[in-house]
Design an enzyme around this catalytic site. Structure first.
Site, short mmCIF file in Angstrom:
data_model
loop_
_atom_site.label_atom_id
_atom_site.label_comp_id
_atom_site.label_asym_id
_atom_site.label_seq_id
_atom_site.Cartn_x
_atom_site.Cartn_y
_atom_site.Cartn_z
N HIS A 265 0.85 -1.20 0.00
CA HIS A 265 0.00 0.00 0.00
C HIS A 265 0.89 1.25 0.00
CE1 HIS A 265 -4.05 1.89 1.07
NE2 HIS A 265 -3.20 2.92 0.97
N HIS B 102 1.28 4.94 -2.24
CA HIS B 102 0.90 5.88 -3.31
C HIS B 102 2.17 6.58 -3.78
CE1 HIS B 102 -3.45 5.66 -2.32
NE2 HIS B 102 -3.01 5.50 -1.08
N THR C 247 -2.18 7.67 -9.57
CA THR C 247 -3.28 8.19 -10.38
C THR C 247 -2.69 8.87 -11.62
OG1 THR C 247 -4.06 8.92 -8.20
CG2 THR C 247 -5.46 9.45 -10.09
N HIS D 259 -9.80 1.49 -1.10
CA HIS D 259 -9.81 2.14 0.21
C HIS D 259 -11.23 2.00 0.76
CE1 HIS D 259 -6.03 3.71 -1.05
NE2 HIS D 259 -5.89 4.49 -0.01
N GLU E 102 -12.46 4.77 5.57
CA GLU E 102 -11.47 5.68 6.19
C GLU E 102 -12.20 6.71 7.04
OE1 GLU E 102 -9.02 6.76 2.60
OE2 GLU E 102 -7.53 7.13 4.15
N ASP F 243 1.58 3.67 3.12
CA ASP F 243 0.61 4.61 2.55
C ASP F 243 1.34 5.71 1.78
OD1 ASP F 243 -1.92 5.38 2.01
OD2 ASP F 243 -2.38 6.27 3.96
N ASP F 244 1.96 6.64 2.51
CA ASP F 244 2.63 7.79 1.89
C ASP F 244 3.89 8.05 2.71
OD1 ASP F 244 0.39 8.71 -0.01
OD2 ASP F 244 -0.65 8.60 1.90
C1 6MZ Z 1 -7.01 7.95 0.25
C2 6MZ Z 1 -4.97 8.54 -0.61
C3 6MZ Z 1 -4.39 8.47 0.68
O1 6MZ Z 1 -1.85 8.73 -6.95
O2 6MZ Z 1 -0.75 10.96 -7.19
N1 6MZ Z 1 -4.00 8.91 -1.47
N2 6MZ Z 1 -6.27 8.28 -0.81
N3 6MZ Z 1 -6.53 7.87 1.51
C4 6MZ Z 1 -5.23 8.14 1.77
N4 6MZ Z 1 -4.80 8.12 3.07
C5 6MZ Z 1 -4.04 9.13 3.68
N5 6MZ Z 1 -3.08 8.75 0.56
C6 6MZ Z 1 -2.86 9.01 -0.77
O3 6MZ Z 1 -0.52 9.67 -5.03
C7 6MZ Z 1 -1.21 10.61 -4.25
C8 6MZ Z 1 -2.69 10.31 -4.27
O4 6MZ Z 1 -2.97 9.08 -3.58
C9 6MZ Z 1 -4.22 9.13 -2.92
C10 6MZ Z 1 -4.79 10.53 -3.17
O5 6MZ Z 1 -5.68 10.48 -4.27
C11 6MZ Z 1 -3.55 11.34 -3.51
O6 6MZ Z 1 -3.84 12.47 -4.31
P1 6MZ Z 1 -0.63 9.56 -6.63
O7 6MZ Z 1 0.65 8.90 -7.03
#
Ligand code: 6MZ
Length: 342
Positions: free
Chosen positions: A17, A19, A100, A198, A201, A282-283
């Site tokens: 998970h 992004h 995305t 997701h 949340e 996540d991030d």
């Molecule tokens: C939902 C999330 C997220 O796609 O531009 N994103 N969506 N919940 C979360 N929890 C905190 N964290 C990230 O990566 C950034 C995008 O991932 C999704 C959001 O749409 C965010 O703009 P990408 O690579």
């Protein structure tokens, strides 16, 4: 016996998970800033605001900073390459990135966005042969039906051309807005794509039930499906009955304040009943974490010892969107590490 920090770092881990634009480290952001503003001396002010958020809502604004720096195929390529390198340095042996696709007028099409990621995958395959790479194409629930349809079509086409990399779709974006596009996801599933969604949340019982009934291959977060939340035991039982693996991101949930303490995180309840779970960052850029750090928190909060941490890595293999052969190779890696530990 290794100390916990070293053990969590050395474990051969699987990241399910992550992004892409949320995973960019400060070093990568600075590099992208320099590429975009070759004559500017300081990137600090712009990039420092990345640290300033205290809710899920504010967290979504932070993504705009990364997005403003990944507006060309070249920047997307560098972002992907650097992110893979950092996960590899954290001993991640399987990385499922999700992103995305974005079109930037005059600079990049969605097709070029995905191609830039694939190009980075191809080069990393040679540069870092010990990390297996997959991509999920994300649908941002906020961007509406047409964008979701476009991204699915793109994913299906890339899946035909690069089935070794493109394995599925991710439904994400600000959970406070937009739709789940389940009818579109159904079409994608028929085309052979896996679905990670997701889910819960934020509190939304009707939507949560719809997603659970749809039976995605994996669920993200499920923070509001919690046996101690008032009225949530019905959802918790539905989740357990579904047996759908849940991707859990401890630090993300704490920093976005969707969970109040590590101790009360849904990890505890799902782990105790043996529901399929895996850990994710996540991030990692936004939340200043790493997968090792997430394992360390799980260990220190919930008392997981070496054997249980290894089992968590091992069981994650089953929830990946890898082929049977790839899963066997991952199993071999982790078992080899386990033997070396004993
Ligand atoms: C939902 C999330 C997220 O796609 O531009 N994103 N969506 N919940 C979360 N929890 C905190 N964290 C990230 O990566 C950034 C995008 O991932 C999704 C959001 O749409 C965010 O703009 P990408 O690579």
């Amino acid at each position: 016996m290794m100390d916990l920090e070293k053990l969590c770092q050395a474990l051969p881990k699987l990241e399910l998970h992550a992004h892409l634009n949320g995973s960019l480290s400060m070093d990568t952001l600075k590099k992208l800033y320099k590429m975009q503003n070759p004559n500017s001396k300081s990137s600090e002010d712009t990039l420092m605001s990345i640290k300033n958020f205290s809710s899920l809502d504010e967290c979504f604004k932070v993504f705009n900073i990364a997005h403003s720096l990944t507006t060309t195929p070249e920047a997307v390529f560098h972002s992907t390459y650097d992110t893979i390198k950092e996960f590899k340095e954290d001993n991640v042996i399987y990385l499922e990135l999700r992103s995305t696709p974005r079109a930037i007028e005059g600079k990049m099409t969605k097709q070029e966005y995905v191609e830039a990621i694939i190009k980075a995958f191809e080069i990393c395959k040679t540069d870092f042969p010990n990390i297996l790479l997959k991509l999920l194409i994300s649908i941002n629930r906020k961007q509406g039906y047409k964008a979701a349809q476009d991204n699915i079509e793109l994913a299906i086409n890339f899946f035909k051309k690069y089935p070794q990399y493109i394995v599925g779709l991710d439904l994400s974006g600000d959970p406070m807005t937009g739709s789940t596009f389940l009818e579109l996801l159904r079409k994608a599933r028929l085309a052979g794509l896996k679905i990670a969604a997701h889910c819960a949340e934020v509190p939304n019982e009707t939507e949560t039930i719809d997603i659970l009934k749809f039976k995605p291959d994996r669920l993200g977060h499920c923070t509001c499906i919690h046996p101690t939340l008032q009225g949530s035991s019905k959802l918790f039982n539905l989740l357990l009955d579904s047996k759908i693996p849940v991707e859990l991101c401890l630090t993300s949930n704490i920093q976005c304040k969707t969970v109040s303490t590590y101790e009360s995180h849904q990890f505890k309840y799902l782990y105790e009943v043996g529901h399929p779970i895996c850990l994710g960052t996540d991030d990692k850029g936004v939340f200043h974490t790493s997968l090792s750090h997430e394992y360390k928190i799980a260990s220190s909060t919930f008392g997981l010892k070496q054997e249980q941490l290894l089992k968590l890595c091992l069981s994650s293999i089953e929830y990946t969107f890898a082929t049977l052969e790839e899963k066997q190779a991952l199993l071999y890696e982790i078992e080899k590490f386990a033997k070396e530990c004993n």
